[in-house]
Design an enzyme around this catalytic site. Structure first.
Site, mmCIF file in Angstrom:
data_model
loop_
_atom_site.group_PDB
_atom_site.id
_atom_site.type_symbol
_atom_site.label_atom_id
_atom_site.label_comp_id
_atom_site.label_asym_id
_atom_site.label_seq_id
_atom_site.Cartn_x
_atom_site.Cartn_y
_atom_site.Cartn_z
ATOM 1 N N CYS A 34 71.894 -14.221 -73.817
ATOM 2 C CA CYS A 34 70.640 -14.076 -73.097
ATOM 3 C C CYS A 34 70.704 -14.770 -71.737
ATOM 4 O O CYS A 34 71.476 -15.708 -71.531
ATOM 5 C CB CYS A 34 69.528 -14.700 -73.936
ATOM 6 S SG CYS A 34 67.861 -14.424 -73.305
ATOM 7 N N ASP A 36 68.477 -16.602 -70.668
ATOM 8 C CA ASP A 36 67.691 -17.826 -70.826
ATOM 9 C C ASP A 36 68.456 -19.034 -70.282
ATOM 10 O O ASP A 36 69.626 -19.246 -70.620
ATOM 11 C CB ASP A 36 67.376 -18.024 -72.310
ATOM 12 C CG ASP A 36 66.347 -19.098 -72.564
ATOM 13 O OD1 ASP A 36 66.585 -20.263 -72.188
ATOM 14 O OD2 ASP A 36 65.303 -18.779 -73.155
ATOM 15 N N ARG A 38 68.339 -22.035 -71.019
ATOM 16 C CA ARG A 38 68.695 -23.045 -72.017
ATOM 17 C C ARG A 38 69.994 -22.705 -72.755
ATOM 18 O O ARG A 38 70.504 -23.518 -73.519
ATOM 19 C CB ARG A 38 67.564 -23.202 -73.036
ATOM 20 C CG ARG A 38 66.251 -23.631 -72.394
ATOM 21 C CD ARG A 38 65.105 -23.486 -73.348
ATOM 22 N NE ARG A 38 64.882 -22.075 -73.655
ATOM 23 C CZ ARG A 38 63.950 -21.629 -74.495
ATOM 24 N NH1 ARG A 38 63.165 -22.484 -75.120
ATOM 25 N NH2 ARG A 38 63.807 -20.333 -74.720
ATOM 26 N N HIS A 94 69.601 -16.605 -79.584
ATOM 27 C CA HIS A 94 69.175 -18.009 -79.630
ATOM 28 C C HIS A 94 67.747 -18.147 -80.121
ATOM 29 O O HIS A 94 66.945 -17.224 -80.011
ATOM 30 C CB HIS A 94 69.312 -18.661 -78.251
ATOM 31 C CG HIS A 94 68.381 -18.090 -77.232
ATOM 32 N ND1 HIS A 94 67.147 -18.640 -76.969
ATOM 33 C CD2 HIS A 94 68.495 -17.019 -76.416
ATOM 34 C CE1 HIS A 94 66.537 -17.929 -76.025
ATOM 35 N NE2 HIS A 94 67.335 -16.933 -75.679
ATOM 36 N N CYS A 97 63.643 -17.325 -78.434
ATOM 37 C CA CYS A 97 63.928 -16.271 -77.455
ATOM 38 C C CYS A 97 62.635 -15.550 -77.073
ATOM 39 O O CYS A 97 61.965 -14.964 -77.924
ATOM 40 C CB CYS A 97 64.940 -15.278 -78.024
ATOM 41 S SG CYS A 97 65.391 -13.958 -76.869
#
Length: 192
Positions: A34, A36, A38, A94, A97
């Protein structure tokens, strides 16, 4: 932003560490995850420059393969398998999400039409508890769906048939740092 700029300045002051990278790349793994912030593949795996070929998409979605309208995702997968000869592909979802959570909850995404249209590529609405902020079950189901989608890519299908490629499904817990891998024999995600 300033700490990032400071690190970028210092990063370029060690050219001897990076000189070998100018000769080319030969990663053994395509890591699909992703976008993302993080989720940091090199941090999770400990990979150094040149070890991972990365594909980051909102919700780690692998879009359907089509020869009439190629996507950048398809080009990345094809290049990794055909040109770089990666031996492994990891699809890593993850916890927490936002993309999968939006799918599970059926969020109204009319204000973000590009996001809405991209998430339509997820294949189907993942099952899972809408009130679960981790969306663990849904993300894990979503990872398996993306692995199946990868198998529809001709280059992946050929490499799998020749035993030149292995697919892996991972689930990363943002809140703990733990990584779980899908095990077909138990049909579950277990600790690495």
């Amino acid at each position: 932003m300033q700490p990032l700029i400071d690190n970028a300045r210092d990063f370029g002051r060690r050219p001897e560490e990076f000189a070998r990278l100018a000769a080319g790349q030969s990663p053994e793994v395509l890591f699909i995850t992703c976008s993302d912030s993080r989720v940091v593949p090199a941090l999770i795996t400990g990979a150094r420059p040149g070890q991972l070929f990365e594909l980051r998409t909102a919700g780690n979605i692998v879009p359907p393969h089509t020869s009439t309208h190629p996507t950048s995702e398809a080009a990345t997968i094809e290049y990794a398998v055909q040109v770089l000869g990666v031996r492994d592909i990891v699809v890593c979802g993850h916890s927490h999400c936002g993309a999968v959570g939006a799918l599970v909850r059926g969020d109204d995404l009319t204000a973000v039409p590009a996001v809405r249209d991209w998430l339509a590529h997820a294949a189907h609405r993942p099952s899972g508890a809408a009130e679960d902020p981790e969306v663990a079950e849904a993300v894990q189901c979503h990872v398996l769906t993306q692995l199946l989608r990868l198998r529809s890519y001709p280059c992946v299908e050929r490499a799998l048939a020749r035993d030149r490629l292995t697919l892996h499904g991972w689930y990363y817990e943002v809140h703990t740092g733990a990584v779980r891998a899908y095990r077909a024999e138990t049909d579950s995600f277990d600790s690495l």
